[in-house]
Design a protein around this motif. Structure first.
Motif, PDB file in Angstrom:
ATOM      1  N   PRO A   1       0.672  -1.304  -0.330  1.00 15.38           N
ATOM      2  CA  PRO A   1      -0.077   0.077   0.073  1.00 15.38           C
ATOM      3  C   PRO A   1       1.034   1.354  -0.052  1.00 15.38           C
ATOM      4  CG  PRO A   1       0.031  -1.671   1.756  1.00 15.38           C
ATOM      5  CD  PRO A   1       0.645  -2.040   1.126  1.00 15.38           C
ATOM      6  N   TYR A   2       2.192   1.669   0.294  1.00  9.32           N
ATOM      7  CA  TYR A   2       3.063   2.828   0.688  1.00  9.32           C
ATOM      8  C   TYR A   2       3.870   2.645  -1.159  1.00  9.32           C
ATOM      9  CZ  TYR A   2       0.865   1.354   4.761  1.00  9.32           C
ATOM     10  OH  TYR A   2      -0.151   1.124   5.831  1.00  9.32           O
ATOM     11  N   ALA A   3       3.902   1.635  -1.624  1.00  9.16           N
ATOM     12  CA  ALA A   3       5.126   1.427  -3.125  1.00  9.16           C
ATOM     13  C   ALA A   3       4.023   1.849  -3.566  1.00  9.16           C
ATOM     14  CB  ALA A   3       5.750   0.001  -2.831  1.00  9.16           C
ATOM     15  N   GLU A   4       4.831   2.517  -4.802  1.00  8.24           N
ATOM     16  CA  GLU A   4       4.451   3.381  -6.177  1.00  8.24           C
ATOM     17  C   GLU A   4       4.178   1.883  -7.339  1.00  8.24           C
ATOM     18  OE1 GLU A   4       6.194   6.698  -8.930  1.00  8.24           O
ATOM     19  OE2 GLU A   4       6.379   6.900  -6.248  1.00  8.24           O
ATOM     20  N   THR A   5       4.932   1.321  -6.743  1.00  7.12           N
ATOM     21  CA  THR A   5       4.854  -0.298  -8.340  1.00  7.12           C
ATOM     22  C   THR A   5       5.178  -1.149  -7.450  1.00  7.12           C
ATOM     23  OG1 THR A   5       7.003  -0.614  -8.611  1.00  7.12           O
ATOM     24  CG2 THR A   5       5.692   1.248  -9.416  1.00  7.12           C
ATOM     25  N   PRO A   6       4.342  -2.747  -7.497  1.00  2.00           N
ATOM     26  CA  PRO A   6       4.161  -3.473  -7.171  1.00  2.00           C
ATOM     27  C   PRO A   6       5.635  -4.123  -7.016  1.00  2.00           C
ATOM     28  CG  PRO A   6       2.643  -3.777  -8.444  1.00  2.00           C
ATOM     29  CD  PRO A   6       3.640  -2.622  -8.798  1.00  2.00           C
ATOM     30  N   ALA A   7       7.023  -3.929  -7.353  1.00  2.00           N
ATOM     31  CA  ALA A   7       8.050  -4.046  -7.638  1.00  2.00           C
ATOM     32  C   ALA A   7       8.927  -3.333  -6.915  1.00  2.00           C
ATOM     33  CB  ALA A   7       8.946  -4.478  -8.888  1.00  2.00           C
ATOM     34  N   ASP A   8       8.547  -2.211  -6.400  1.00  2.00           N
ATOM     35  CA  ASP A   8       9.256  -1.221  -5.652  1.00  2.00           C
ATOM     36  C   ASP A   8       8.590  -2.133  -3.985  1.00  2.00           C
ATOM     37  OD1 ASP A   8       9.807   0.273  -7.431  1.00  2.00           O
ATOM     38  OD2 ASP A   8       8.484   1.548  -6.684  1.00  2.00           O
ATOM     39  N   ALA A   9       7.350  -2.210  -3.628  1.00  2.00           N
ATOM     40  CA  ALA A   9       7.359  -3.315  -2.260  1.00  2.00           C
ATOM     41  C   ALA A   9       7.562  -4.170  -2.701  1.00  2.00           C
ATOM     42  CB  ALA A   9       5.677  -3.253  -2.976  1.00  2.00           C
ATOM     43  N   ALA A  10       8.235  -4.934  -3.477  1.00  2.00           N
ATOM     44  CA  ALA A  10       9.084  -6.420  -3.375  1.00  2.00           C
ATOM     45  C   ALA A  10      10.564  -6.181  -2.790  1.00  2.00           C
ATOM     46  CB  ALA A  10       8.695  -7.389  -4.656  1.00  2.00           C
ATOM     47  N   PHE A  11      10.701  -4.993  -3.820  1.00  2.00           N
ATOM     48  CA  PHE A  11      12.063  -5.102  -3.889  1.00  2.00           C
ATOM     49  C   PHE A  11      12.761  -4.606  -1.900  1.00  2.00           C
ATOM     50  CE2 PHE A  11      16.037  -2.061  -3.220  1.00  2.00           C
ATOM     51  CZ  PHE A  11      17.103  -2.777  -3.783  1.00  2.00           C
ATOM     52  N   ALA A  12      11.871  -3.554  -0.966  1.00  2.00           N
ATOM     53  CA  ALA A  12      11.587  -3.112  -0.074  1.00  2.00           C
ATOM     54  C   ALA A  12      11.883  -4.192   1.557  1.00  2.00           C
ATOM     55  CB  ALA A  12      10.953  -2.078   0.722  1.00  2.00           C
ATOM     56  N   ALA A  13      10.725  -4.745   0.559  1.00  2.00           N
ATOM     57  CA  ALA A  13      10.152  -6.037   1.255  1.00  2.00           C
ATOM     58  C   ALA A  13      11.983  -7.248   1.564  1.00  2.00           C
ATOM     59  CB  ALA A  13       9.056  -6.596   1.196  1.00  2.00           C
ATOM     60  N   THR A  14      12.496  -7.548   0.202  1.00  2.00           N
ATOM     61  CA  THR A  14      13.372  -8.190   0.555  1.00  2.00           C
ATOM     62  C   THR A  14      14.309  -7.930   0.804  1.00  2.00           C
ATOM     63  OG1 THR A  14      12.169  -9.399  -1.388  1.00  2.00           O
ATOM     64  CG2 THR A  14      15.115 -10.065  -1.338  1.00  2.00           C
ATOM     65  N   ALA A  15      14.834  -6.184   1.266  1.00  2.00           N
ATOM     66  CA  ALA A  15      15.681  -6.009   1.489  1.00  2.00           C
ATOM     67  C   ALA A  15      15.883  -6.367   3.191  1.00  2.00           C
ATOM     68  CB  ALA A  15      15.319  -4.233   1.575  1.00  2.00           C
TER      69      ALA A  15
END
Lengths: 264, 264, 264
Positions: A209-223
């Motif tokens: 819900p906070y990321a501009e794109t789904p990939a941004d969410a996936a990147f942040a979560a993985t990090a």
């Protein structure tokens, strides 16, 4: 595009300020651990997974996880209805195709869910390859392929969903229409505790819900998860204490810790 | 015949080198803990327990656990089909008759599974006595009988299955056609954490593919778990930290630790 | 009337001497943790929740917990039958109306169970308000109301059940026909681990056979859990280690620790 530690830290701060309500339809093995991961991170888990309530709930949740780890015919139908409801309500949802590749029920359910366009698909290389329909094949939940070998399969899935695919492994690869981002952080201990991969799917749903794109969410979560794992490993004496320390680390991980992120 | 610490250490080394795929149809209370025990030990858990997939999976698994802890009519049918499939494929399988003795559904399911000839039956004394059809009687999952009192019942079951029976308690007794082996290692804390007994069944299934006889697998599994429990107890301050330390200890337990094994 | 630390310590000693058999029909997220809480406390958990066995078992159990966390139509029927059997046998039973307030299935099941007269209803303020039929409203399992705001709703439920209602929050309020008792002990970390509230319901069921009134059981359970949480917090570095320490603390908590109880 989120691709460095500072951007991840900013998203994490927004997540913690927002306390996203994350609905999980996940497998019976990891429900408790998944809920604790979300709580430690700063999200609010809601393990609402029955047929009457789950689709309704998907429209009030901030993010939804659908994990195929343990299935039966009724749960499969609940997953479909919930994915449709999430799609209709604009709620981002994550598909974790656990052990897809050679087992009849989950292969069928995975194939039915992809056209419902999950925001993010999160799996290991074998699962992503199998889900895409390419030749591959797994061994239960273990991956027998490297994440690089799954990039084409991931790109093919992205073409069908319009979202992102996160391929988990020693090197994580997050794929969407803009290309491939890689993260090399993390520790081997992550594979010695059940549910760490499943927890990543839930964390992606919490960031969505906070990321501009789904990939941004996936990147942040993985990090966040891989850095927390590194912090946990420093204090752990084995897989039991690692799981405990991982929850503690997810609760305290901050910008200074994220600075050690190793991107590709 | 495996009956000392060196032989157990050799089997453990083979297990860790082989990473056996252990399928568990187990109860909802302990799924996560069981999976973590298997991972810590060096095995690969696969909690595949739905009716469509479980029988198929039993032919690719290296060992199978069927644990009656939480049942319903559908799960009971899956257990029967999976036991049959394991038998047909030559996959060793372990039956854990949790709380058999006075509750209608599990008594019936236990009675149906024994003729399918489990490689190993693992239970406490009350459960083994009840499963054999002798008079006894339990109190939920607690045993009200000593393991010695269950040796005749165990021998009777061995006569019907051709396998082995492991009776768990302060003194463990492993019974097969060749006689009775005893292990006196372990700690009372093992009874203060849910799923430690259930985990033993899973560990037996993990050893089975490497052991010459089912009783050898049961002996090795009991030895490794009870020694790991002693190691854990030295670092624990109560049942919560004991469970964590037990996983750490299962991961690191080696020949030097096993040398403290107390056999009968 | 139990309202101070000495009385709680006496009830705890009786519980530990008696090892009550506590049957739990609870949600899939917390089964393992709940069983471990009961074991650590000194009770004997029995997670017997299938339709054939659960009603039978309610007549031999010393206390029963019915927790609505994860439901489906069949489980709902088992809950009704078990509550009726507990009532008929005189077994005290506890209702935990998890997330009641806005989700169709659990609202219906909650409304059906109240007339079966649970000895104790244990919930947060939102759940208690919703269950009573008053206006309120929750957000998943999080409470959006203070426990004081739920006292009237609790009293209304007491009028219908003849038992007690325990409203959990930063200040716990235990309501029955004799009035309202408050406990201010506890720590915010309790909300960062899944199942701590659910565990309280189980602990109430463990105390119920030893207490003169349902409210006495609820008071003692709340006191023991909140003090154990304070002890755990002193040793924990985050939510992961808090959950571990909480089990250790429940095992060792004694009269000297209980002396720090803060009553209203």
């Amino acid at each position: 595009m989120v691709s460095d530690a500072d951007q991840v830290a900013e998203l994490l701060a927004r997540l913690r300020a927002g306390t996203p309500l994350v609905q999980c339809i996940t497998n019976a093995v990891v429900t408790g651990f998944t809920a604790n991961v979300l709580l430690a991170l700063g999200a609010a888990p809601a393990m609402v997974d029955n047929r009457e309530e789950a689709p309704v709930f998907a429209s009030v949740a901030d993010g939804v996880l659908i994990n195929l780890g343990t299935l039966d015919a009724e749960v499969a139908q609940t997953m479909r209805l919930t994915a449709e409801a999430a799609g209709a309500a604009g709620t981002p949802w994550v598909l974790d195709p656990v052990a897809v590749g050679g087992l009849p029920l989950r292969d069928r359910v995975g194939a039915e869910l992809v056209p419902l366009r999950p925001s993010v698909i999160r799996g290991n290389a074998s699962e992503v390859i199998s889900l895409s329909g390419a030749e591959g094949g797994g061994r239960g939940v273990d991956s027998t392929a490297s994440t690089e070998a799954a990039v084409d399969a991931a790109a093919s899935l992205v073409g069908r969903t319009g979202g992102a695919v996160a391929v988990s492994g020693p090197v994580d690869r997050i794929v969407d229409g803009s290309g491939v981002r890689t993260i090399a952080s993390g520790t081997p201990t992550m594979t010695m505790v059940t549910g760490v991969g499943c927890a990543l799917g839930a964390i992606v749903a919490a960031f969505a819900p906070y990321a501009e794109t789904p990939a941004d969410a996936a990147f942040a979560a993985t990090a966040v998860l891989t850095i927390a794992a590194e912090l946990a490993d420093e204090k752990a004496d084995g897989p039991g204490s690692f799981a405990v320390q991982l929850l503690d680390a997810l609760h305290r991980v901050g910008p200074a810790d994220l600075a050690r992120l190793r991107v590709g």
